[in-house]
Write an enzyme that holds these catalytic residues in place. Structure first.
Site, short mmCIF file in Angstrom:
data_model
loop_
_atom_site.label_atom_id
_atom_site.label_comp_id
_atom_site.label_asym_id
_atom_site.label_seq_id
_atom_site.Cartn_x
_atom_site.Cartn_y
_atom_site.Cartn_z
N ARG A 88 2.41 11.91 -0.64
CA ARG A 88 1.96 13.24 -0.24
C ARG A 88 3.13 13.97 0.43
NH1 ARG A 88 -3.49 13.81 -0.30
NH2 ARG A 88 -3.50 15.38 1.33
N GLY A 131 1.55 4.72 -9.27
CA GLY A 131 1.80 4.48 -7.85
C GLY A 131 0.89 3.40 -7.31
N ALA A 132 1.50 2.24 -6.95
CA ALA A 132 0.71 1.14 -6.36
C ALA A 132 0.82 1.21 -4.85
CB ALA A 132 1.21 -0.20 -6.88
N HIS A 144 -15.94 -18.39 18.92
CA HIS A 144 -16.10 -19.28 17.77
C HIS A 144 -17.56 -19.25 17.34
CE1 HIS A 144 -15.77 -22.72 15.13
NE2 HIS A 144 -16.88 -23.19 15.69
P1 NAD Z 1 2.06 5.85 -0.88
O1 NAD Z 1 3.33 6.31 -0.31
O2 NAD Z 1 1.22 4.90 -0.13
O3 NAD Z 1 2.32 5.16 -2.31
C1 NAD Z 1 2.95 5.81 -3.38
C2 NAD Z 1 3.46 4.76 -4.35
O4 NAD Z 1 3.88 5.41 -5.52
C3 NAD Z 1 4.65 3.99 -3.81
O5 NAD Z 1 4.46 2.60 -4.02
C4 NAD Z 1 5.82 4.54 -4.63
O6 NAD Z 1 6.84 3.59 -4.83
C5 NAD Z 1 5.13 4.89 -5.93
N1 NAD Z 1 5.77 5.93 -6.71
C6 NAD Z 1 6.32 7.09 -6.26
N2 NAD Z 1 6.76 7.83 -7.30
C7 NAD Z 1 6.48 7.13 -8.43
C8 NAD Z 1 6.67 7.38 -9.81
N3 NAD Z 1 7.23 8.51 -10.26
N4 NAD Z 1 6.24 6.43 -10.70
C9 NAD Z 1 5.64 5.29 -10.27
N5 NAD Z 1 5.44 5.01 -8.96
C10 NAD Z 1 5.85 5.93 -8.05
O7 NAD Z 1 1.27 7.19 -1.26
P2 NAD Z 1 -0.24 7.43 -1.67
O8 NAD Z 1 -0.90 6.16 -2.09
O9 NAD Z 1 -0.21 8.57 -2.61
O10 NAD Z 1 -0.89 7.88 -0.30
C11 NAD Z 1 -0.43 9.07 0.33
C12 NAD Z 1 -0.50 8.97 1.83
O11 NAD Z 1 -1.84 8.88 2.24
C13 NAD Z 1 0.24 7.76 2.34
O12 NAD Z 1 1.11 8.17 3.35
C14 NAD Z 1 -0.84 6.90 2.89
O13 NAD Z 1 -0.42 6.21 4.05
C15 NAD Z 1 -1.98 7.85 3.18
N6 NAD Z 1 -3.24 7.13 2.97
C16 NAD Z 1 -3.60 6.17 3.86
C17 NAD Z 1 -4.75 5.45 3.65
C18 NAD Z 1 -5.11 4.35 4.62
O14 NAD Z 1 -4.61 4.38 5.72
N7 NAD Z 1 -5.90 3.37 4.24
C19 NAD Z 1 -5.53 5.67 2.53
C20 NAD Z 1 -5.13 6.64 1.64
C21 NAD Z 1 -3.98 7.38 1.87
#
Ligand code: NAD
Length: 475
Positions: free
Chosen positions: A280, A189-190, A452
């Site tokens: 999540r 998951g990226a 600036h």
């Molecule tokens: P995410 O939804 O950001 O990313 C999950 C990624 O996994 C997606 O790119 C998706 O396409 C990929 N994916 C899903 N199933 C897959 C599979 N079987 N194989 C390969 N790739 C797959 O979810 P996350 O990174 O787990 O984060 C969870 C939640 O926590 C998100 O809603 C995020 O917004 C929140 N979060 C936010 C922050 C921040 O605001 N900086 C930081 C951490 C987490």
């Protein structure tokens, strides 16, 4: 028969959404209780939810530590600073992170005390009739009756059936607590967690391979932002592979074997640790007793209207367990809005102006619609962008990567989105949020004096570029 106590408001969950709701309700004179089941690493109750315990705050602590380490090896030389080989004491870095977590989770306890919010520690279940049954950590039960109940139960990591969490396969919680730098780290998951925690361990020396299921990198972000981010991550050594369908994992003596298919066929990588960060889901398991009337949607989220009301008299739900982005600050605002509605005040959250931030290097941030969304929706727009490479402050900081892009309606000039990639854009994005909240135009933003030298000049010039009058680049 357990004892029953009466409150004006009972909040389930003391994460970002819940503690904001509880404190605001108490500020407004409502007798408020807040229940949370979580325990900290020391086994004692820890308030603050995923954000403070195992999310936003600890990950930022590690991102900062690892960034300092990376800069020593990769950036300091440009400034003429040299030293012997940098070394990292992972235990000390993690202990610093734990100290920060303790400070902030403890801070919520103090805020509850100052605001006279009654804390209860244990697992809460909503019963019919706005009664919240709490199974406390000592095994006893208490019932809290609320004229209003606010559910702020948060979310849990999604576990893949073929990659069960354990010592070698972890979610964000495990990846915040490695005892040494894994030589090879795999990430499924990226998304936000994969990129942030992947960056932490990459900077500290792990060989990181990120397997993303979708064919596009950062599909939710503006395509140009995603392109620049991908280029910078590649330079840092993050190996991000797109269009990967992971089918199985096996933990063996030599590491975790991860099997996947991509457009070239079947593939396998072997890593020491595997972080699964595929999203999540709402933490609603065991939360609702039969007959409460509260409904879940197809994804298991609590159904609410635009005011976060569940449709059951006096029952509201906020934060990650309801629709909208799973972001702490979205939960903050919903918690406050619901407390205000309960107190008879106008409470409102504009989901269209919630900022997104990914705390990588460079940072990625946006608010509003992307160009791709505007095109798909047939909304006429103008775009103006400006690179940090032409901003004196960014170059002086050795942070020239990235740009700011402002999108405005072609006819009214109202700002519809702002997309940023670069240094400190987690702070700059709020210029876009403010402008959009006040229904401002690109011209408004262009006519506002920006200091600036500062990074904010990129926002200023991007706004000017919407009307082809940027001063510091050819239009
Ligand atoms: P995410 O939804 O950001 O990313 C999950 C990624 O996994 C997606 O790119 C998706 O396409 C990929 N994916 C899903 N199933 C897959 C599979 N079987 N194989 C390969 N790739 C797959 O979810 P996350 O990174 O787990 O984060 C969870 C939640 O926590 C998100 O809603 C995020 O917004 C929140 N979060 C936010 C922050 C921040 O605001 N900086 C930081 C951490 C987490």
């Amino acid at each position: 028969m357990s004892e029953q106590q009466n409150f004006d408001v009972v909040v389930i969950g003391a994460g970002p959404a819940g503690y904001h709701a509880a404190i605001r309700a108490a500020q407004l004179g409502l007798k408020t209780a807040c229940v949370d089941a979580a325990l900290g690493k020391d086994g004692k109750p820890a308030l603050g939810g995923t954000c403070l315990r195992v999310g936003c705050i600890p990950s930022k602590a590690l991102l900062d530590s690892s960034r300092q380490f990376w800069n020593m090896g990769h950036i300091f030389d440009q400034h003429g600073i040299s030293f012997d080989k940098p070394a990292i004491d992972v235990k000390k870095m993690v202990a610093r992170k734990d100290g920060i977590v303790k400070q902030f989770t403890g801070g919520i306890g103090m805020l509850f005390k100052a605001n006279k919010v009654a804390p209860f520690y244990g697992f809460a279940q909503l019963q019919p009739g706005n009664v919240v049954k709490v199974k406390q950590h000592d095994g006893s039960e208490v019932e809290l009756k609320g004229t209003n109940v606010i559910i702020a139960a948060g979310s849990d990591s999604i576990e893949l059936p073929f990659a069960k969490f354990g010592e070698h396969i972890v979610d964000n919680v495990g990846a915040l607590d490695f005892e040494t730098v894994p030589k090879r780290l795999g990430v499924i998951g990226a998304g936000v967690i994969g990129l942030e925690l992947g960056s932490v361990w990459n900077r500290l020396g792990s060989e990181v391979v990120v397997l993303e299921g979708l064919p596009n990198f950062l599909a939710a972000a503006d395509a140009e932002v995603a392109k620049v981010a991908a280029r910078e991550f590649k330079k840092q050594g993050l190996d991000i592979r797109l269009g990967c369908k992971v089918s199985n994992t096996e933990v063996k003596k030599d590491g975790v074997h991860v099997f996947y298919t991509d457009d070239k066929g079947e593939q396998e990588i072997v890593v020491d640790k595997l972080l699964v960060a595929v999203g999540r889901r709402a933490a609603t398991k065991g939360l609702l007793a039969d007959g409460t009337g509260v409904k879940l949607d197809a994804r298991g989220m609590i159904e609410v209207d635009e005011h976060n009301h569940t449709g059951v008299d006096g029952v509201w739900a906020v934060g990650d367990c309801v629709r909208g982005p799973m972001l702490a600050h979205k939960g903050f605002e919903e918690g406050i809005a619901v407390a205000e509605l309960i107190a008879g005040l106008p409470g409102h959250v504009n989901l269209d102006t919630i900022p997104w931030v990914i705390y990588t290097e460079p940072e990625i941030a946006w608010v509003g619609k992307t160009e791709e969304q505007l095109k798909a929706e047939g909304i006429p727009y103008k775009a103006g962008s400006f690179p940090f490479a032409a901003v004196g402050r960014a170059v002086a900081m050795a942070e020239p990567a990235g740009f700011v892009k402002v999108l405005a309606h072609a006819e009214t000039d109202t700002v519809l989105g702002m997309h940023l990639v670069g240094a400190n854009v987690s702070e700059l994005v709020h210029e876009g949020v403010l402008t959009m909240e006040f229904k401002g135009s690109a011209d408004d933003l262009a006519r506002i004096c920006h200091a600036h030298p500062s990074l904010s000049e990129a926002v200023h010039d991007a706004a000017m570029a919407v009307h082809k009058r940027s001063i510091h680049k050819a239009n």
